[in-house]
Design a protein around this motif. Structure first.
Motif, PDB file in Angstrom:
ATOM      1  N   PRO A  21       4.305  30.480 -36.404  1.00  0.00           N
ATOM      2  CA  PRO A  21       3.327  31.360 -37.044  1.00  0.00           C
ATOM      3  C   PRO A  21       2.226  30.576 -37.752  1.00  0.00           C
ATOM      4  O   PRO A  21       2.475  29.546 -38.383  1.00  0.00           O
ATOM      5  CB  PRO A  21       4.159  32.175 -38.031  1.00  0.00           C
ATOM      6  N   THR A  22       1.033  31.102 -37.628  1.00  0.00           N
ATOM      7  CA  THR A  22      -0.130  30.488 -38.276  1.00  0.00           C
ATOM      8  C   THR A  22      -0.780  31.432 -39.283  1.00  0.00           C
ATOM      9  O   THR A  22      -1.658  31.015 -40.048  1.00  0.00           O
ATOM     10  CB  THR A  22      -1.175  30.088 -37.226  1.00  0.00           C
ATOM     11  N   VAL A  23      -0.377  32.689 -39.280  1.00  0.00           N
ATOM     12  CA  VAL A  23      -0.909  33.685 -40.208  1.00  0.00           C
ATOM     13  C   VAL A  23       0.260  34.312 -40.946  1.00  0.00           C
ATOM     14  O   VAL A  23       1.261  34.695 -40.327  1.00  0.00           O
ATOM     15  CB  VAL A  23      -1.714  34.779 -39.465  1.00  0.00           C
ATOM     16  N   SER A  25       6.560  41.836 -45.365  1.00  0.00           N
ATOM     17  CA  SER A  25       5.714  40.684 -45.049  1.00  0.00           C
ATOM     18  C   SER A  25       5.503  40.585 -43.544  1.00  0.00           C
ATOM     19  O   SER A  25       6.252  41.166 -42.748  1.00  0.00           O
ATOM     20  CB  SER A  25       6.327  39.390 -45.584  1.00  0.00           C
ATOM     21  N   VAL A  26       4.472  39.849 -43.168  1.00  0.00           N
ATOM     22  CA  VAL A  26       4.111  39.701 -41.756  1.00  0.00           C
ATOM     23  C   VAL A  26       3.895  38.235 -41.446  1.00  0.00           C
ATOM     24  O   VAL A  26       3.300  37.491 -42.245  1.00  0.00           O
ATOM     25  CB  VAL A  26       2.836  40.509 -41.431  1.00  0.00           C
ATOM     26  N   ALA A  39      -1.519  40.351 -36.692  1.00  0.00           N
ATOM     27  CA  ALA A  39      -1.070  40.509 -38.076  1.00  0.00           C
ATOM     28  C   ALA A  39      -1.718  41.732 -38.712  1.00  0.00           C
ATOM     29  O   ALA A  39      -1.057  42.522 -39.396  1.00  0.00           O
ATOM     30  CB  ALA A  39      -1.391  39.254 -38.873  1.00  0.00           C
ATOM     31  N   ALA A  40      -3.019  41.898 -38.489  1.00  0.00           N
ATOM     32  CA  ALA A  40      -3.718  43.044 -39.060  1.00  0.00           C
ATOM     33  C   ALA A  40      -3.167  44.357 -38.517  1.00  0.00           C
ATOM     34  O   ALA A  40      -3.020  45.348 -39.248  1.00  0.00           O
ATOM     35  CB  ALA A  40      -5.219  42.935 -38.768  1.00  0.00           C
ATOM     36  N   SER A  98      -4.086  35.288 -30.687  1.00  0.00           N
ATOM     37  CA  SER A  98      -4.578  36.516 -31.323  1.00  0.00           C
ATOM     38  C   SER A  98      -3.801  36.813 -32.605  1.00  0.00           C
ATOM     39  O   SER A  98      -3.629  37.977 -32.984  1.00  0.00           O
ATOM     40  CB  SER A  98      -4.465  37.688 -30.350  1.00  0.00           C
ATOM     41  N   ALA A  99      -3.342  35.765 -33.287  1.00  0.00           N
ATOM     42  CA  ALA A  99      -2.470  35.941 -34.445  1.00  0.00           C
ATOM     43  C   ALA A  99      -3.103  36.815 -35.521  1.00  0.00           C
ATOM     44  O   ALA A  99      -2.444  37.712 -36.064  1.00  0.00           O
ATOM     45  CB  ALA A  99      -2.090  34.583 -35.017  1.00  0.00           C
TER      46      ALA A  99
END
Length: 372
Positions: free
Chosen positions: A251-253, A316-317, A328-329, A323-324
């Motif tokens: 994960p990056t976001v 939490s996400v 997430a959004a 398209s991270a």
């Protein structure tokens, strides 16, 4: 009181605390010796098979846990379901003395035995002859063979020879419902089936909805082993198959928790069901992996590019892939939509069932889910 009877009494007390309510069902769990249905043993974990000669056999039998009773090529294919889930499903069947029940998936025979003690006449179908043989032998040992007929057969076909049935109960996860089951219901009857949804198998209460159709209402949060054959058919619009987080990019976001403490397992599954009702990308991501957090859970899967967004029980996400940020959004928007809609439960949803899968062996699957 024997050691088995003492353990069974404690086990029933535990089930009461977990919501076992009806006195007749309490009596059934107190009466039927679960160990007789596990005489060939079960998977004790860590590569160990536990049998009646093992000192911890009875303590393990009398816990509110599912027990795997058959493994093929390392894959569990038959089990004794979690007793509290059995209890909830049997309560939902609303059985009466003399009720005629078709059970799809014999398992150990324990579930059928509990229904028989309530006065039901049960026909139990299983495709595996060895499973049928063991279940029938256990029912004979406990004196209930007169009330339960265990047959080898394709569960998809149901049990036309002894139809109609007041109830049908399915004890294996399916992607859709066999129309034969609805055809074999008596007027006013209904069936319970764990139908795949967002990587889980929540139990749906289903009634006929006109020729070749059905009407489903969410009933119970659950997870089951998956069926094979036409009952496991993939079809357009089905949620993606579960995907382990260790197969996804890190994960990056990250977005912080919304709830302190996190939702309990029941409310989390209510959220998860809603996410699946609104978004066909939702599935199950089993197992923790670097950076994702939690023991696994709800995932919006980016099948096209890899990655996706995990929505955890604390709100939490975590998101990964090209398209991270967008995923997430979208996960946050689904979470907030559930909150804004009053945090609906699984039982607040209904859907029409329509044919899908193989045209020669169709299954009835949910269309658009509607919140009530």
């Amino acid at each position: 009181m024997s050691p088995a009877e003492e353990l069974r009494a404690r086990y029933v007390d535990d089930l009461r605390r977990d919501g076992l309510l009806g006195e007749d069902l309490v009596r059934a769990f107190a009466t039927v010796p679960r160990e007789e249905f596990l005489a060939t043993g079960f998977d004790g974990g860590g590569g160990r098979w536990v049998g009646p000669a093992d000192p911890d056999f009875l303590p393990l039998v009398y816990r509110n846990h599912p027990l795997v009773t058959k493994v093929v090529d390392g894959v569990p294919v038959s089990s004794s379901s979690q007793p509290s889930l059995m209890a909830a499903m049997i309560e939902s069947l609303e059985l009466r003395p003399g009720s005629r029940v078709l059970e799809i998936g014999a398992g150990t025979g324990y579930n059928a035995a509990l229904m028989a003690v309530l006065g039901a006449r049960v026909t139990s179908i299983d495709i595996a002859p060895d499973v049928v043989e063991r279940a029938a032998a256990a029912l004979r040992r406990v004196g209930l063979a007169h009330a339960v007929e265990v047959r080898s057969g394709d569960g998809y076909l149901g049990g036309a020879a002894l139809a109609p049935y007041d109830r049908v109960v399915v004890t294996v996860g399916v992607t859709g419902v066999s129309p034969r089951w609805l055809d074999q219901l008596a007027p006013g009857g209904h069936l319970l089936a764990p139908v795949e949804h967002a990587g889980n198998h929540p139990v749906l209460r289903i009634r006929p909805g006109g020729p070749g159709m059905g009407e489903a209402r969410g009933a119970l949060r659950a997870g089951f082993m998956s069926a094979a054959g036409p009952l496991a058919a993939r079809y357009p619009g089905l949620h993606p198959a579960p995907r382990r987080t260790d197969t996804l990019p890190p994960p990056t976001v990250r977005h912080p928790p919304l709830w302190h403490p996190p939702l309990d397992v029941f409310r989390y599954h209510d959220l998860w069901f809603a996410v699946g009702a609104w978004d066909r990308r939702a599935t199950f991501s089993p197992g923790p992996a670097g950076g994702w957090g939690g023991p696994g859970g709800c995932l919006l899967l980016d099948e096209a590019h890899g990655g996706g967004a995990g929505l955890l029980a604390d709100g939490s996400v975590r998101a990964s892939g090209p398209s991270a940020a967008r995923y997430a959004a979208e996960a946050l928007a689904l979470r907030d939509r559930w909150v804004a809609r009053g945090q609906p439960q699984i039982s607040d949803w209904s859907a029409r069932l329509v044919p899908a899968g193989d045209p020669d062996q169709p299954i009835l699957v949910p269309t658009a889910w509607v919140q009530h």
